[in-house]
Motif scaffolding. Structure first.
Motif, PDB file in Angstrom:
ATOM      1  N   ARG A  74     -15.354 -54.142 -11.914  1.00  0.00           N
ATOM      2  CA  ARG A  74     -15.786 -54.498 -13.377  1.00  0.00           C
ATOM      3  C   ARG A  74     -15.858 -55.701 -14.047  1.00  0.00           C
ATOM      4  NH1 ARG A  74     -13.639 -48.561 -15.996  1.00  0.00           N
ATOM      5  NH2 ARG A  74     -14.793 -47.185 -14.443  1.00  0.00           N
ATOM      6  N   SER A  75     -16.600 -56.280 -14.727  1.00  0.00           N
ATOM      7  CA  SER A  75     -16.346 -57.572 -15.241  1.00  0.00           C
ATOM      8  C   SER A  75     -17.655 -57.734 -16.295  1.00  0.00           C
ATOM      9  CB  SER A  75     -16.544 -58.700 -14.171  1.00  0.00           C
ATOM     10  OG  SER A  75     -17.932 -58.731 -13.687  1.00  0.00           O
ATOM     11  N   ALA A  76     -17.352 -58.675 -17.138  1.00  0.00           N
ATOM     12  CA  ALA A  76     -18.222 -58.891 -18.221  1.00  0.00           C
ATOM     13  C   ALA A  76     -19.496 -59.457 -17.695  1.00  0.00           C
ATOM     14  CB  ALA A  76     -17.651 -59.995 -19.401  1.00  0.00           C
ATOM     15  N   HIS A  78     -20.640 -58.887 -14.731  1.00  0.00           N
ATOM     16  CA  HIS A  78     -21.389 -57.683 -14.151  1.00  0.00           C
ATOM     17  C   HIS A  78     -21.461 -58.428 -12.504  1.00  0.00           C
ATOM     18  CE1 HIS A  78     -22.945 -54.427 -16.876  1.00  0.00           C
ATOM     19  NE2 HIS A  78     -21.704 -55.211 -17.259  1.00  0.00           N
ATOM     20  N   ASN A  79     -20.604 -59.114 -12.271  1.00  0.00           N
ATOM     21  CA  ASN A  79     -20.873 -60.109 -11.061  1.00  0.00           C
ATOM     22  C   ASN A  79     -19.591 -60.519 -10.147  1.00  0.00           C
ATOM     23  OD1 ASN A  79     -19.826 -61.780 -12.742  1.00  0.00           O
ATOM     24  ND2 ASN A  79     -21.241 -63.705 -12.122  1.00  0.00           N
ATOM     25  N   LEU A  80     -18.691 -59.616 -10.384  1.00  0.00           N
ATOM     26  CA  LEU A  80     -17.209 -60.057  -9.751  1.00  0.00           C
ATOM     27  C   LEU A  80     -17.096 -59.376  -8.529  1.00  0.00           C
ATOM     28  CD1 LEU A  80     -15.731 -62.291 -10.855  1.00  0.00           C
ATOM     29  CD2 LEU A  80     -14.205 -60.769 -11.926  1.00  0.00           C
ATOM     30  N   LEU A  81     -16.359 -59.847  -7.506  1.00  0.00           N
ATOM     31  CA  LEU A  81     -15.756 -59.379  -6.206  1.00  0.00           C
ATOM     32  C   LEU A  81     -14.361 -59.506  -6.090  1.00  0.00           C
ATOM     33  CD1 LEU A  81     -17.868 -58.046  -4.054  1.00  0.00           C
ATOM     34  CD2 LEU A  81     -17.476 -60.270  -2.911  1.00  0.00           C
ATOM     35  N   LEU A  82     -13.801 -58.365  -5.756  1.00  0.00           N
ATOM     36  CA  LEU A  82     -12.407 -58.350  -5.193  1.00  0.00           C
ATOM     37  C   LEU A  82     -12.230 -58.446  -3.609  1.00  0.00           C
ATOM     38  CD1 LEU A  82      -9.340 -58.116  -5.677  1.00  0.00           C
ATOM     39  CD2 LEU A  82      -9.632 -55.601  -5.762  1.00  0.00           C
ATOM     40  N   GLU A 149     -23.309 -55.455  -9.804  1.00  0.00           N
ATOM     41  CA  GLU A 149     -22.904 -54.466 -10.547  1.00  0.00           C
ATOM     42  C   GLU A 149     -23.833 -53.708 -11.276  1.00  0.00           C
ATOM     43  OE1 GLU A 149     -19.961 -53.152 -14.388  1.00  0.00           O
ATOM     44  OE2 GLU A 149     -19.691 -55.173 -13.324  1.00  0.00           O
ATOM     45  N   ASP A 150     -24.811 -53.988 -11.401  1.00  0.00           N
ATOM     46  CA  ASP A 150     -25.866 -53.412 -12.153  1.00  0.00           C
ATOM     47  C   ASP A 150     -26.820 -52.460 -10.998  1.00  0.00           C
ATOM     48  OD1 ASP A 150     -25.629 -54.168 -14.454  1.00  0.00           O
ATOM     49  OD2 ASP A 150     -26.746 -56.101 -14.239  1.00  0.00           O
ATOM     50  N   VAL A 151     -26.494 -52.990  -9.895  1.00  0.00           N
ATOM     51  CA  VAL A 151     -27.196 -52.476  -8.574  1.00  0.00           C
ATOM     52  C   VAL A 151     -26.363 -51.166  -7.885  1.00  0.00           C
ATOM     53  CG1 VAL A 151     -28.235 -52.875  -6.336  1.00  0.00           C
ATOM     54  CG2 VAL A 151     -28.700 -54.367  -8.163  1.00  0.00           C
ATOM     55  N   VAL A 152     -25.053 -51.473  -7.812  1.00  0.00           N
ATOM     56  CA  VAL A 152     -23.951 -50.783  -7.002  1.00  0.00           C
ATOM     57  C   VAL A 152     -23.043 -50.036  -7.639  1.00  0.00           C
ATOM     58  CG1 VAL A 152     -24.684 -51.776  -4.736  1.00  0.00           C
ATOM     59  CG2 VAL A 152     -22.495 -52.506  -6.248  1.00  0.00           C
ATOM     60  N   GLY A 153     -23.013 -50.384  -8.899  1.00  0.00           N
ATOM     61  CA  GLY A 153     -21.651 -49.882  -9.740  1.00  0.00           C
ATOM     62  C   GLY A 153     -20.492 -50.824  -9.696  1.00  0.00           C
ATOM     63  N   ALA A 154     -19.387 -50.379 -10.175  1.00  0.00           N
ATOM     64  CA  ALA A 154     -18.174 -51.216 -10.033  1.00  0.00           C
ATOM     65  C   ALA A 154     -17.088 -50.467 -10.156  1.00  0.00           C
ATOM     66  CB  ALA A 154     -18.196 -52.484 -11.241  1.00  0.00           C
ATOM     67  N   ASN A 155     -15.982 -50.971  -9.366  1.00  0.00           N
ATOM     68  CA  ASN A 155     -14.630 -50.124  -9.441  1.00  0.00           C
ATOM     69  C   ASN A 155     -13.688 -50.828 -10.740  1.00  0.00           C
ATOM     70  OD1 ASN A 155     -14.963 -48.734  -7.031  1.00  0.00           O
ATOM     71  ND2 ASN A 155     -15.321 -50.791  -6.271  1.00  0.00           N
ATOM     72  N   ALA A 156     -12.881 -49.885 -11.240  1.00  0.00           N
ATOM     73  CA  ALA A 156     -11.925 -50.271 -12.047  1.00  0.00           C
ATOM     74  C   ALA A 156     -10.782 -50.788 -11.622  1.00  0.00           C
ATOM     75  CB  ALA A 156     -11.669 -48.972 -12.826  1.00  0.00           C
ATOM     76  N   ARG A 262       0.383 -61.598 -12.334  1.00  0.00           N
ATOM     77  CA  ARG A 262      -0.269 -62.676 -11.546  1.00  0.00           C
ATOM     78  C   ARG A 262      -1.750 -62.271 -11.299  1.00  0.00           C
ATOM     79  NH1 ARG A 262       3.087 -67.649 -11.091  1.00  0.00           N
ATOM     80  NH2 ARG A 262       1.109 -68.444  -9.666  1.00  0.00           N
ATOM     81  N   PHE A 263      -1.889 -61.169 -10.708  1.00  0.00           N
ATOM     82  CA  PHE A 263      -3.186 -60.426 -10.480  1.00  0.00           C
ATOM     83  C   PHE A 263      -4.154 -60.600 -11.629  1.00  0.00           C
ATOM     84  CE2 PHE A 263      -6.056 -57.019 -10.204  1.00  0.00           C
ATOM     85  CZ  PHE A 263      -6.691 -57.299  -9.084  1.00  0.00           C
ATOM     86  N   PHE A 264      -3.420 -59.930 -12.797  1.00  0.00           N
ATOM     87  CA  PHE A 264      -4.363 -59.657 -13.912  1.00  0.00           C
ATOM     88  C   PHE A 264      -4.723 -60.947 -14.743  1.00  0.00           C
ATOM     89  CE2 PHE A 264      -3.649 -55.467 -13.186  1.00  0.00           C
ATOM     90  CZ  PHE A 264      -4.740 -54.792 -13.144  1.00  0.00           C
ATOM     91  N   GLN A 265      -3.837 -62.066 -14.536  1.00  0.00           N
ATOM     92  CA  GLN A 265      -4.127 -63.395 -14.975  1.00  0.00           C
ATOM     93  C   GLN A 265      -5.362 -63.986 -14.132  1.00  0.00           C
ATOM     94  OE1 GLN A 265      -0.321 -65.276 -14.407  1.00  0.00           O
ATOM     95  NE2 GLN A 265       0.179 -64.695 -16.424  1.00  0.00           N
ATOM     96  N   LEU A 266      -5.375 -63.789 -13.004  1.00  0.00           N
ATOM     97  CA  LEU A 266      -6.431 -64.311 -11.952  1.00  0.00           C
ATOM     98  C   LEU A 266      -7.760 -63.559 -12.533  1.00  0.00           C
ATOM     99  CD1 LEU A 266      -7.188 -66.221  -9.802  1.00  0.00           C
ATOM    100  CD2 LEU A 266      -6.567 -64.195  -8.131  1.00  0.00           C
ATOM    101  N   TYR A 267      -7.592 -62.228 -12.531  1.00  0.00           N
ATOM    102  CA  TYR A 267      -8.749 -61.585 -13.001  1.00  0.00           C
ATOM    103  C   TYR A 267      -9.303 -62.019 -14.294  1.00  0.00           C
ATOM    104  CZ  TYR A 267     -11.295 -57.323 -14.029  1.00  0.00           C
ATOM    105  OH  TYR A 267     -12.135 -56.114 -14.382  1.00  0.00           O
TER     106      TYR A 267
END
Length: 566
Positions: A74-76, A78-82, A149-156, A262-267
């Motif tokens: 999930r991202s503002a 709608h285009n983020l990958l982990l 994200e609009d095509v495949v959904g997104a994970n929390a 650190r993870f959520f700062q990078l997020y």
């Protein structure tokens, strides 16, 4: 975008190569034997995949391959990958729910080029603690105005709750060890800590090269397309153990960093399209670790008790005393709380290497005072038997000789001993002894009687000559302690509510020829809660250490691996 789609034909997709270190199926590898249900060496399964999880491809003059796994989060925008930090690469693109039978133009959910990478500036792809930072984000280009994200959904995304979790891990193994070229998952596996790192690990066969960056789901939504992620394949040595490629553990043990600040700062940086260096990495204070299997191979015997201030009904787990083959004696202090993966909080050396304790043959916890502090009864190789009223982090106190040196029976005939509460209403200071000829006797109330009051409860026989390990605990809720016996053929039995009158009927908790043939040292105690000593600690012949929690008359249940085999 269109040039990339034309280049990525199904034939080129099938020519996968993996630049990571987790590259190939070890020569002669076979699926490992399953030992338990917790981090247990089981195998995963192929499946059709999830819309929000897919593969990363890269193209250059030399290759075209899916080399890592990634998931949409999930991202503002709608285009983020982990994915993993070591998966960052040039000319990368993401294919959700990848289908190897189709060229790029016909992939069911499109091909999404990476526009920008975000990785912690302090990440290191090695054995250092900075491998805790093996995670990365990527922003993806849109496709005709549509975002991924609009095509495949997104994970929390969620902070990793701790080292002990139940997760489903998903990845796309490389084609040379995955001829079907399909998604692979390890469903519902338990995690344990990776000692000395802020990372967790699973044991699941089939997580070969290409799964790096794959998500660790703590839950999956009813749709089956998205869920909540608390980790990703990565960490120490890019997500796997530092072993030779022909070792069975090579692609069976898999690591993930824990998600913290650190993870959520990078997020946040990735969502805001900024690159910040958040300074030197300060690893968090880690729970106490028991160390490595190579060390535990040298544990000769161990016994549990309340030595350092804990007591039954309190918040502290039982402590553990371990005698090592070089004469060192170590006390592991019980931890607070109910985390079965970390039952101990600290370590104290009670005797140095090459001490007189190299002459100790067996030891067992007793409570001779009736108070909250426990002590020990020890048999020495010269036939002496001694009792210590209490033991604490500073050493052994109140020594009392129960049998002098060169006592023939204790020097030549005694084989195994264990203390417990075998007299209703009494203290835990009765002593059960198995002798060389198979007869079993009980010495009642050592505090008052020493070794003077003996009663034979099993006559001379051949069966008890095969008893290998003894321990006592409260598995069946009886007024007196239960006796746990591990036999040389791998059978394990309980004798519930043992008294000085006779041997009760046995309860078999492991059959003959079971894996308990390899149970080299066994101790029972209250290692997860101080209400009953119904947990069993096992040091296996290969040095790894397991904790079986809540054993009862129905047998063994959950197993937690405290020291991994690697």
């Amino acid at each position: 975008m269109r040039d990339a789609i034309r280049f990525w034909t199904s034939q080129r997709m099938a020519s996968a190569t993996d630049p990571s270190s987790r590259a190939a199926r070890p020569h002669g590898w076979t699926a490992p034997r399953k030992r338990s249900s917790v981090a247990a060496g089981g195998s995963g399964e192929f499946f059709d995949g999830m819309k929000s999880v897919g593969v990363l491809f890269t193209t250059d003059k030399d290759m075209n391959a899916h080399y890592c796994t990634a998931s949409v989060v999930r991202s503002a925008g709608h285009n983020l990958l982990l994915t993993a930090g070591h998966c960052v690469g040039n000319r990368a693109a993401f294919i959700p729910m990848y289908d190897h039978t189709k060229p790029a133009a016909d992939q069911p959910y499109g091909v999404w080029p990476v526009r920008e990478w975000f990785r912690d500036a302090q990440y290191a792809s090695d054995k250092s603690r900075n491998s805790d930072l093996d995670f990365a984000f990527a922003s993806l280009a849109d496709d005709g105005g549509r975002n991924v994200e609009d095509v495949v959904g997104a994970n929390a995304l969620a902070r990793t709750p701790g080292f002990a979790n139940q997760v489903t891990v998903i990845g796309y193994p490389r084609v040379d060890h995955n001829p079907q070229d399909r998604a692979f998952r390890c469903p519902g596996v338990r995690t344990i800590a990776l000692p000395a790192y802020n990372q967790m690990q699973i044991d699941c066969a089939g997580m070969w090269g290409g799964v790096s960056g794959g998500p660790w789901f703590s839950s999956i939504d009813a749709s089956g397309d998205t869920g909540q992620i608390i980790g990703n394949v990565g960490g120490f040595m890019q997500g796997g153990p530092d072993v030779d490629t022909n070792d069975p553990l090579y692609n069976r043990i898999t690591y993930s960093p824990l998600y913290g600040d650190r993870f959520f700062q990078l997020y946040d940086d990735a969502q805001n399209a900024v690159h910040n260096d958040h300074g030197a990495y300060q690893p968090p204070l880690l729970p106490y670790s028991l160390g490595k299997a190579a060390t535990w191979k040298h544990a000769v015997t161990m016994t549990a008790g309340y030595y350092t201030g804990g007591s039954a009904g309190g918040t502290r787990h039982m402590d553990l005393i371990v005698l090592w083959d070089d004469g060192e004696v170590t006390l592991y202090q019980g931890a607070d709380g109910n985390d079965p993966t970390h039952p101990f909080a600290a370590e104290y050396q009670l005797a140095r290497r090459k001490s007189i304790w190299a002459n100790a043959v067996s030891l067992s916890s007793i409570n001779a005072t009736g108070g909250g502090a426990d002590g020990l009864v020890v048999r020495w190789n010269d036939g002496e038997v001694t009792q210590y009223a209490t033991v604490d982090a500073k050493g052994f106190h109140g020594e009392k000789q129960l049998a002098p040196r060169n006592t023939p029976a204790w020097k030549n005939d005694a084989r195994l001993l264990v203390a417990g509460r075998f007299t209703s209403g009494g203290h835990r200071d009765d002593l059960l002894v198995v002798w060389k000829d198979g007869h079993v006797s009980l010495f009642s109330d050592l505090a008052a009687n020493g070794l003077a009051k003996q009663r034979q409860i099993v006559a001379k026989n051949t069966t008890w000559t095969y008893a290998g390990q003894l321990s006592t605990g409260s598995f069946t809720g009886m007024a007196t302690d239960d006796l746990l016996v591990r036999w040389s053929d791998g059978e394990a039995t309980l004798y519930p509510g043992l008294t000085g009158k006779s041997l009760p009927g046995e309860i078999r908790i492991r059959p003959r020829n079971s894996e308990w043939k390899d149970a080299a040292v066994v101790a029972a105690g209250a290692f997860t809660a101080n209400t009953a000593a119904n947990d069993i600690l096992v040091r296996w012949s290969d040095g790894h250490v397991s904790l079986f929690t809540g054993a009862d008359a129905k047998g063994l249940h959950d197993e937690v691996q405290l020291v991994p085999a690697n």
